[in-house]
Design a protein around this motif. Structure first.
Motif, PDB file in Angstrom:
ATOM      1  N   ALA A   1       0.829  -1.208   0.000  1.00  0.00           N
ATOM      2  CA  ALA A   1       0.000   0.000   0.000  1.00  0.00           C
ATOM      3  C   ALA A   1       0.864   1.259   0.000  1.00  0.00           C
ATOM      4  N   ARG A   2       1.993   1.201   0.663  1.00  0.00           N
ATOM      5  CA  ARG A   2       2.889   2.354   0.700  1.00  0.00           C
ATOM      6  C   ARG A   2       3.486   2.618  -0.685  1.00  0.00           C
ATOM      7  N   PHE A   3       3.929   1.550  -1.334  1.00  0.00           N
ATOM      8  CA  PHE A   3       4.454   1.688  -2.698  1.00  0.00           C
ATOM      9  C   PHE A   3       3.365   2.173  -3.651  1.00  0.00           C
ATOM     10  N   GLN A   4       2.171   1.647  -3.485  1.00  0.00           N
ATOM     11  CA  GLN A   4       1.064   2.030  -4.354  1.00  0.00           C
ATOM     12  C   GLN A   4       0.733   3.509  -4.191  1.00  0.00           C
ATOM     13  N   SER A   5       0.753   4.015  -2.971  1.00  0.00           N
ATOM     14  CA  SER A   5       0.480   5.423  -2.710  1.00  0.00           C
ATOM     15  C   SER A   5       1.498   6.315  -3.418  1.00  0.00           C
ATOM     16  N   ILE A   6       2.753   5.955  -3.303  1.00  0.00           N
ATOM     17  CA  ILE A   6       3.801   6.746  -3.962  1.00  0.00           C
ATOM     18  C   ILE A   6       3.641   6.668  -5.470  1.00  0.00           C
ATOM     19  N   PHE A   7       3.422   5.477  -5.995  1.00  0.00           N
ATOM     20  CA  PHE A   7       3.275   5.320  -7.438  1.00  0.00           C
ATOM     21  C   PHE A   7       2.115   6.145  -7.988  1.00  0.00           C
ATOM     22  N   VAL A   8       0.957   6.050  -7.374  1.00  0.00           N
ATOM     23  CA  VAL A   8      -0.239   6.721  -7.891  1.00  0.00           C
ATOM     24  C   VAL A   8      -0.114   8.241  -7.776  1.00  0.00           C
ATOM     25  N   PHE A   9       0.206   8.742  -6.602  1.00  0.00           N
ATOM     26  CA  PHE A   9       0.238  10.187  -6.394  1.00  0.00           C
ATOM     27  C   PHE A   9       1.422  10.852  -7.103  1.00  0.00           C
ATOM     28  N   TYR A  10       2.587  10.229  -7.044  1.00  0.00           N
ATOM     29  CA  TYR A  10       3.737  10.785  -7.757  1.00  0.00           C
ATOM     30  C   TYR A  10       3.502  10.696  -9.266  1.00  0.00           C
ATOM     31  N   GLY A  11       2.898   9.608  -9.709  1.00  0.00           N
ATOM     32  CA  GLY A  11       2.617   9.447 -11.134  1.00  0.00           C
ATOM     33  C   GLY A  11       1.668  10.500 -11.666  1.00  0.00           C
ATOM     34  N   ILE A  12       0.587  10.750 -10.938  1.00  0.00           N
ATOM     35  CA  ILE A  12      -0.354  11.797 -11.348  1.00  0.00           C
ATOM     36  C   ILE A  12       0.339  13.161 -11.313  1.00  0.00           C
ATOM     37  N   GLY A  13       1.133  13.399 -10.275  1.00  0.00           N
ATOM     38  CA  GLY A  13       1.882  14.657 -10.183  1.00  0.00           C
ATOM     39  C   GLY A  13       2.828  14.834 -11.355  1.00  0.00           C
ATOM     40  N   LEU A  14       3.527  13.763 -11.744  1.00  0.00           N
ATOM     41  CA  LEU A  14       4.446  13.840 -12.878  1.00  0.00           C
ATOM     42  C   LEU A  14       3.694  14.131 -14.179  1.00  0.00           C
ATOM     43  N   ILE A  15       2.563  13.494 -14.377  1.00  0.00           N
ATOM     44  CA  ILE A  15       1.756  13.749 -15.580  1.00  0.00           C
ATOM     45  C   ILE A  15       1.308  15.207 -15.623  1.00  0.00           C
ATOM     46  N   LEU A  16       0.869  15.731 -14.484  1.00  0.00           N
ATOM     47  CA  LEU A  16       0.464  17.140 -14.440  1.00  0.00           C
ATOM     48  C   LEU A  16       1.636  18.067 -14.747  1.00  0.00           C
ATOM     49  N   ILE A  17       2.784  17.766 -14.174  1.00  0.00           N
ATOM     50  CA  ILE A  17       3.967  18.592 -14.419  1.00  0.00           C
ATOM     51  C   ILE A  17       4.328  18.580 -15.902  1.00  0.00           C
ATOM     52  N   LEU A  18       4.354  17.403 -16.496  1.00  0.00           N
ATOM     53  CA  LEU A  18       4.700  17.299 -17.916  1.00  0.00           C
ATOM     54  C   LEU A  18       3.672  17.986 -18.812  1.00  0.00           C
ATOM     55  N   SER A  19       2.425  18.017 -18.358  1.00  0.00           N
ATOM     56  CA  SER A  19       1.376  18.627 -19.188  1.00  0.00           C
ATOM     57  C   SER A  19       1.475  20.149 -19.250  1.00  0.00           C
ATOM     58  N   ARG A  20       2.085  20.778 -18.274  1.00  0.00           N
ATOM     59  CA  ARG A  20       2.128  22.242 -18.240  1.00  0.00           C
ATOM     60  C   ARG A  20       3.520  22.823 -18.163  1.00  0.00           C
ATOM     61  N   LEU A  21       4.517  22.072 -18.585  1.00  0.00           N
ATOM     62  CA  LEU A  21       5.849  22.655 -18.721  1.00  0.00           C
ATOM     63  C   LEU A  21       5.841  23.586 -19.923  1.00  0.00           C
ATOM     64  N   PRO A  22       6.543  24.699 -19.841  1.00  0.00           N
ATOM     65  CA  PRO A  22       6.640  25.577 -21.016  1.00  0.00           C
ATOM     66  C   PRO A  22       7.648  25.006 -22.018  1.00  0.00           C
TER      67      PRO A  22
END
Length: 145
Positions: free
Chosen positions: A116-137
């Motif tokens: 569950a700890r690994f899953q939490s990091i994977f899901v939340f960090y993954g969504i965060g990374l996708i958001l970051i990549l979507s709005r980089l200039p």
């Protein structure tokens, strides 16, 4: 000072992306192998969290001192896609990404089961990374001088 912070913000982005990738790959490996969450896994999760927070602080400072940030906010600027990216879309999306990454790390600290700890990091960090990549200039990153 402004130029220095702007360069730091630009180059620190690579460290953020690398740290998030290391954290996500570690989480995928631990999750799939169903291994216990060790102290080394916590430290690798911090490789994604710490640079992201540092980048956010520098970005926040830049938002208020940059001519592209808050000083440029107007109705006319909102009609221009590039200005809107710097005034609204990039900062707002990055705040959401930082919050999600922080939630993922904090949640992983509270959970008991390693999977569950690994899953939490994977899901939340993954969504965060996708958001970051979507709005980089991206245009600014690949601009030819």
């Amino acid at each position: 000072m402004y130029t220095g912070l702007q360069h730091l913000h630009s180059y620190l982005a690579y460290l953020v992306l690398l740290g998030l990738l290391v954290s996500i790959l570690t989480a995928i490996g631990g999750w799939m192998q169903n291994r216990p969450f060790a102290d080394k896994d916590r430290k690798r999760a911090l490789l994604g969290l710490i640079p992201t927070h540092l980048q956010w602080i520098i970005g926040l400072i830049l938002y208020f001192i940059s001519p592209l940030g808050a000083a440029n906010a107007s109705g006319a600027a909102m009609k221009d896609a590039n200005s809107r990216l710097y005034i609204l879309e990039h900062p707002l999306t990055m705040i959401i990404a930082v919050v999600l990454i922080t939630i993922g790390y904090s949640r992983a600290k509270r959970l008991k089961l390693g999977k569950a700890r690994f899953q939490s990091i994977f899901v939340f960090y993954g969504i965060g990374l996708i958001l970051i990549l979507s709005r980089l200039p991206w245009r600014a990153w690949f601009a030819v001088s």
